[in-house]
Design an enzyme around this catalytic site. Sequence first.
Site, PDB file in Angstrom:
ATOM      1  N   ARG A 158       0.750  -1.185   0.099  1.00 55.56           N
ATOM      2  CA  ARG A 158      -0.020   0.023  -0.090  1.00 55.56           C
ATOM      3  C   ARG A 158       0.740   1.372   0.026  1.00 55.56           C
ATOM      4  O   ARG A 158       0.568   2.451  -0.617  1.00 55.56           O
ATOM      5  CB  ARG A 158      -1.008   0.044   1.082  1.00 55.56           C
ATOM      6  CG  ARG A 158      -1.640   1.372   1.400  1.00 55.56           C
ATOM      7  CD  ARG A 158      -3.045   1.257   2.295  1.00 55.56           C
ATOM      8  NE  ARG A 158      -2.739   0.538   3.469  1.00 55.56           N
ATOM      9  CZ  ARG A 158      -2.271   0.829   4.546  1.00 55.56           C
ATOM     10  NH1 ARG A 158      -1.587   2.230   4.567  1.00 55.56           N
ATOM     11  NH2 ARG A 158      -2.217   0.212   5.578  1.00 55.56           N
ATOM     12  N   TYR A 185     -16.087  15.881 -17.123  1.00 56.66           N
ATOM     13  CA  TYR A 185     -16.380  14.668 -17.176  1.00 56.66           C
ATOM     14  C   TYR A 185     -17.425  14.207 -16.267  1.00 56.66           C
ATOM     15  O   TYR A 185     -17.346  14.735 -14.957  1.00 56.66           O
ATOM     16  CB  TYR A 185     -15.170  13.723 -17.108  1.00 56.66           C
ATOM     17  CG  TYR A 185     -15.324  12.251 -16.738  1.00 56.66           C
ATOM     18  CD1 TYR A 185     -15.719  11.712 -17.964  1.00 56.66           C
ATOM     19  CD2 TYR A 185     -15.260  11.823 -15.732  1.00 56.66           C
ATOM     20  CE1 TYR A 185     -16.047  10.210 -17.954  1.00 56.66           C
ATOM     21  CE2 TYR A 185     -15.375  10.218 -15.542  1.00 56.66           C
ATOM     22  CZ  TYR A 185     -15.751   9.627 -16.654  1.00 56.66           C
ATOM     23  OH  TYR A 185     -15.924   8.076 -16.587  1.00 56.66           O
ATOM     24  N   ASP A 218      -7.138  17.641 -16.376  1.00 54.94           N
ATOM     25  CA  ASP A 218      -7.312  16.361 -16.587  1.00 54.94           C
ATOM     26  C   ASP A 218      -7.124  16.061 -17.983  1.00 54.94           C
ATOM     27  O   ASP A 218      -7.497  16.413 -19.124  1.00 54.94           O
ATOM     28  CB  ASP A 218      -8.655  15.887 -16.422  1.00 54.94           C
ATOM     29  CG  ASP A 218      -9.121  14.524 -16.645  1.00 54.94           C
ATOM     30  OD1 ASP A 218      -8.417  13.927 -17.388  1.00 54.94           O
ATOM     31  OD2 ASP A 218      -9.991  13.919 -15.884  1.00 54.94           O
ATOM     32  N   LYS A 244      -7.673   4.781 -20.381  1.00 57.63           N
ATOM     33  CA  LYS A 244      -7.860   4.909 -21.554  1.00 57.63           C
ATOM     34  C   LYS A 244      -6.459   4.811 -22.512  1.00 57.63           C
ATOM     35  O   LYS A 244      -6.133   3.809 -22.769  1.00 57.63           O
ATOM     36  CB  LYS A 244      -8.378   6.450 -21.774  1.00 57.63           C
ATOM     37  CG  LYS A 244      -9.451   7.045 -20.598  1.00 57.63           C
ATOM     38  CD  LYS A 244     -10.846   6.344 -20.925  1.00 57.63           C
ATOM     39  CE  LYS A 244     -11.768   6.254 -19.913  1.00 57.63           C
ATOM     40  NZ  LYS A 244     -12.027   7.472 -19.189  1.00 57.63           N
TER      41      LYS A 244
HETATM   42  C1  PLP Z   1     -12.580   8.111 -18.067  1.00 60.00           C
HETATM   43  C2  PLP Z   1     -12.243   9.428 -17.514  1.00 60.00           C
HETATM   44  C3  PLP Z   1     -12.153   9.635 -16.179  1.00 60.00           C
HETATM   45  C4  PLP Z   1     -12.403   8.596 -15.182  1.00 60.00           C
HETATM   46  O1  PLP Z   1     -11.270   7.780 -15.263  1.00 60.00           O
HETATM   47  P1  PLP Z   1     -11.767   6.201 -14.762  1.00 60.00           P
HETATM   48  O2  PLP Z   1     -10.250   5.300 -14.919  1.00 60.00           O
HETATM   49  O3  PLP Z   1     -12.827   5.739 -15.346  1.00 60.00           O
HETATM   50  O4  PLP Z   1     -12.062   6.180 -13.343  1.00 60.00           O
HETATM   51  C5  PLP Z   1     -11.825  10.904 -15.663  1.00 60.00           C
HETATM   52  N1  PLP Z   1     -11.671  11.877 -16.598  1.00 60.00           N
HETATM   53  C6  PLP Z   1     -11.806  11.838 -17.961  1.00 60.00           C
HETATM   54  C7  PLP Z   1     -11.444  12.950 -19.056  1.00 60.00           C
HETATM   55  C8  PLP Z   1     -12.129  10.575 -18.257  1.00 60.00           C
HETATM   56  O5  PLP Z   1     -12.404  10.195 -19.845  1.00 60.00           O
END
Ligand code: PLP
Length: 419
Positions: free
Chosen positions: A55, A109, A188, A213
């Site tokens: 952790r 998001y 982000d 992603k």
């Molecule tokens: C998918 C996404 C998230 C969240 O990520 P997860 O891995 O699904 O928790 C946050 N910001 C953006 C822009 C995203 O496309």
Amino acid sequence: MNKKQKLNHVSIETKVVSENASSNDPYGATSMPIYQSATFQQPSATTFGEYDYSRSGNPTRDALQNQVALLENSPGARCFAFSTGMAAIAAVMRLAQVGDEIIVNVDSYGGAYRLMANIAPRCGIKVHYIDMASKTGPAKVQAAITPATRLVMIESPTNPKQHICDIAALSAICHTNKHAVGTLLSVDNTMMSPILCRPLEIGADVVIHSATKFLGGHSDTMAGVVTVRDKREKDGKTLAESVYFYQNAEGGGLAPFDCWLVLRGMKTMAIRVERQQQSALQIAHWLQACPEITEVMYAGLPDHSDHDIHIKQCSGGGAVVCFLTGNVALSEHIVTATRLFKITVSFGNVNSLISIPGLMSHASIPDDVKAQRGFPDDLVRISVGIEDVKDLIMDLQSAVNSFVSQSSTPSESSAAIAP
Ligand SMILES: *Cc1c(COP(=O)(O)O)cnc(C)c1O
């Protein structure tokens, strides 16, 4: 074992494959081993090794974190890996405390919206939603910042509407505004990946990726990363120390096997993103020329209203293209009738994906907020994969054609389906 120096001067396409192994593996493993161990033996009761408990720290997680920090290309930057992108965003939210304020872009998001609308207030944090996009955005932020503003949080391009926020202009406001003592700009950057945009290079303090992603790229794991610039704050702690504190205290650190999957995925990220982006631009042009499509939203198109801001901070439009048809039935038909585009939420995968965000990934946004944000139900989002773009365009074309023939000559088309 590995006596070679780290390469900082090479380009990102080289970095994604050059630094992806253990530097002190006794066997010289060329792929980072998975240290699937919760605990690590200590030399004695009073002397401690580098790792004790996963952790708090794990060699495979460190390899991933170091690799992402290297790609963000900011001296002294440090990265922290979490179980999902949302866990990464939640860790950044922790940088704000009771009485602090967060300014979030209105077009955020869906999951980030849910977190800010429901969890932040429970932590005594006040959230303001401001449209920070376009050339008019920075002045609005300037007017909204108070001495309590801890975080300004943006995405650019936004998902799915592809609104562009000016990262350099917003970071200048966060850092020079007389009210903004200790205000951090968090970006982000999930839609772009570090291949196309590196926000720390242009002034941001924090960069977040849903590694689910483009970093992972294969839809086989979930992960999130937070990378912070080397910055000491007025409490005497560095940003990295604060984020690490929450990673360890709240236990959201990414598990070793998932770290390994993301490390493996990242080796091909540059070549994947390059190919995906090239195909996405071709598809965007094809959609623009298609009479059934009423609007194409893609930051890579020269006629996108904020293309100039976007191209100043990113090297291309990325792999996500959105479009409107003006007809919900047609949009739903295209999503269902395409064969190569899998109907899934998410994006950045090697396979092409298609969805209606208003009904799928952004369903967590209340209807009244969606209406306010102008979030139409005919909005289709595609994430372009690495397939041959000719096949992808043919697939979209035949989906559009089958709707047109179905609605113009219903008897003929039903006869064709059931001879
Ligand atoms: C998918 C996404 C998230 C969240 O990520 P997860 O891995 O699904 O928790 C946050 N910001 C953006 C822009 C995203 O496309």
